[in-house]
Design a protein around this motif. Structure first.
Motif, PDB file in Angstrom:
ATOM      1  N   PHE A  34      -2.091  11.286 -14.266  1.00 23.09           N
ATOM      2  CA  PHE A  34      -1.996  12.741 -14.442  1.00 23.09           C
ATOM      3  C   PHE A  34      -1.934  13.107 -15.924  1.00 23.09           C
ATOM      4  CE2 PHE A  34      -0.698  12.202 -10.097  1.00 23.09           C
ATOM      5  CZ  PHE A  34      -1.225  13.315  -9.460  1.00 23.09           C
ATOM      6  N   GLN A  68      -3.814  21.455 -11.979  1.00 19.84           N
ATOM      7  CA  GLN A  68      -2.927  21.506 -10.817  1.00 19.84           C
ATOM      8  C   GLN A  68      -2.098  22.798 -10.823  1.00 19.84           C
ATOM      9  OE1 GLN A  68       0.669  19.021 -10.692  1.00 19.84           O
ATOM     10  NE2 GLN A  68      -0.127  18.110  -8.826  1.00 19.84           N
ATOM     11  N   TYR A 115       3.781  10.228  -7.271  1.00 18.29           N
ATOM     12  CA  TYR A 115       2.871   9.104  -7.513  1.00 18.29           C
ATOM     13  C   TYR A 115       3.550   7.775  -7.222  1.00 18.29           C
ATOM     14  CZ  TYR A 115      -0.738   6.242  -9.580  1.00 18.29           C
ATOM     15  OH  TYR A 115      -1.732   5.315  -9.755  1.00 18.29           O
ATOM     16  N   ALA A 132      -3.402   9.044  -6.657  1.00 19.39           N
ATOM     17  CA  ALA A 132      -3.370  10.248  -7.492  1.00 19.39           C
ATOM     18  C   ALA A 132      -3.742  11.500  -6.692  1.00 19.39           C
ATOM     19  CB  ALA A 132      -4.317  10.086  -8.671  1.00 19.39           C
ATOM     20  N   ALA A 177      -0.899  12.357  -4.338  1.00 19.83           N
ATOM     21  CA  ALA A 177       0.254  12.842  -5.107  1.00 19.83           C
ATOM     22  C   ALA A 177      -0.005  14.281  -5.571  1.00 19.83           C
ATOM     23  CB  ALA A 177       0.500  11.933  -6.299  1.00 19.83           C
ATOM     24  N   ASP A 178      -1.228  14.536  -6.004  1.00 20.50           N
ATOM     25  CA  ASP A 178      -1.613  15.884  -6.437  1.00 20.50           C
ATOM     26  C   ASP A 178      -1.410  16.878  -5.291  1.00 20.50           C
ATOM     27  OD1 ASP A 178      -2.715  18.014  -7.710  1.00 20.50           O
ATOM     28  OD2 ASP A 178      -4.673  17.136  -8.065  1.00 20.50           O
TER      29      ASP A 178
END
Lengths: 202, 214
Positions: A60, A68, B64, B70, B73-74
């Motif tokens: 991320f 996001q 995560y 990913a 988790a997003d």
């Protein structure tokens, strides 16, 4: 001094949760073994923490976090608002109010459903009576067929339909077999050979 | 070692101390709740953006660590934040926002794991490699050998954490990665603090056994 060694659980507490008491601090400063255990545990925990953080941060990056956040806020924009009504097929004037469009349509749908139901009930009733009548006729004709062997003669499909209403089921099947043996059906034989029989298929 | 992340002052044993000063985010959540209650949704959304920005990094780390994917988790983090806003009126101002949010986030992760296991039942595995290779701990200009060793160690650590039973992994992640106290974790997971400590001790003992390099 040996009896005062710190337990594993206490070391975990010291590394993760609690602060050192003065007695523990004093012990660790004099006991090389306990201090080495504590340092070792601390190192393992740090490594785990570093890897976990680095993994997540690599997955991320900042741009992804910004995207996001934008998506979250966009989803919240639509939160609590009524869903948009999409007009059923085009052809209506766009300025026509939704209420005037949907009400007659729903009436027509209801009328069509009721009409279909009525037709279905009548058709079902008719079919039911028809099958009972046919069974009755078949029983009467069955006795007559024994006396009239000409009914067993080869017939065309049209004739089968006419006769089917007036003869028994056994006789009707006999006539079907006869019709299948006819030369016209022989052309279908190769196709029949290629097709597996129902009892051969599992 | 000096790299140890600074931990918060330990909470007293027992229940979550209600007299402890609430965080800035807890006050912000309370303000958003008031705005929503007053019908000022646009202003509430605007303030909520700040709360998202503040909690987002921590949230993705937890998710995560929990999901190891990913994309999932997003999705879990997004769902959790949306759920928090839609239920903000049920937020209790006397409790830390982080605890409430963590509970919602963990539930979102659990939901996703369930749906993922259903999905995987029908999926054909494409490859044995993971989506993203474990990142290396940041070190200034390591040599290729050091990088290789570091990568191997990272893989080893990830596998060790993944091998923990679910409950132990969750407790360990919240206590160690999200840096919550055992009292906060007990509130977030609906477990007694003693149970949280037991899971935490077991997790650390197992990790030490797997990762100890003597």
């Amino acid at each position: 001094m040996r009896a005062n060694h710190l337990s594993d659980d206490r070391l975990i507490e010291l590394c993760m949760l609690d602060a050192l008491s003065s007695a523990e601090q004093q012990h660790l400063s004099t006991c090389a073994r306990c201090d080495a255990r504590r340092v070792n545990m601390q190192r393992v925990l740090e490594e785990v923490s570093e890897v976990a953080t680095a993994d997540a941060d690599a997955a991320f990056p900042l741009e992804r976090l910004n995207r996001q956040q934008a998506r979250i806020l966009a989803r919240l924009q639509h939160e609590g608002r009524p869903a948009r009504v999409i007009a059923f097929p085009a052809g209506h004037a766009p300025h026509e109010p939704i209420a005037s469009r949907t009400r007659p349509a729903s009436r027509w749908i209801a009328a069509a459903a009721v009409g279909g139901l009525v037709v279905g009930v009548i058709a079902g009733r008719f079919g039911h009576d028809y099958s009972f009548q046919r069974a009755g006729i078949s029983r009467v004709i069955a006795s007559r067929a024994v006396e009239q062997p000409e009914l067993r003669a080869p017939v065309t499909t049209g004739a089968i339909r006419e006769v089917a209403a007036s003869i028994s089921d056994d006789e009707f099947l006999d006539q079907l077999e006869t019709a299948i043996d006819a030369p016209a059906a022989a052309a279908l034989q190769p196709l029949d050979d290629l097709t597996p029989l129902a009892w051969e298929v599992r | 070692m000096s790299r140890t992340p600074p931990r918060r002052a330990p909470a007293p044993a027992g229940a979550l101390a209600p007299q402890a000063p609430l965080s800035k985010d807890s006050h912000l959540a309370a303000e958003i709740k008031r705005l929503v209650a007053d019908g000022e949704r646009d202003a509430a959304r605007e303030r909520y953006g700040e709360l998202v920005a503040s909690q987002q990094r921590r949230a993705v780390r937890i998710a995560y660590q929990y999901l190891r994917d990913a994309h999932d988790a997003d999705e879990a983090v997004q769902d959790a934040f949306v759920k928090v806003f839609t239920h903000i009126t049920s937020y209790r101002e006397d409790l830390p926002f982080e605890v409430w949010f963590t509970r919602i986030l963990v539930n979102a992760c659990l939901d996703l794991r369930k749906s993922r296991s259903r999905r995987l039942r029908w999926a054909v595995p494409m490859s044995a490699t993971s989506e993203i290779a474990p990142a290396e701990p940041a070190t200034p200009d390591p040599s290729p050998e050091q990088r290789l060793v570091s990568r191997e160690r990272a893989t080893e650590i990830t596998a060790a954490v993944d091998s923990l039973p679910d409950r132990q992994r969750t407790v360990f992640t919240l206590c160690h990665v999200a840096e919550q106290t055992t009292a906060e974790v007990s509130q977030a997971l609906g477990l007694s603090e003693a149970t949280v400590r037991v899971h935490l001790f077991r997790a650390v003992r197992k990790l030490r056994r797997l990762l100890d390099r003597r």
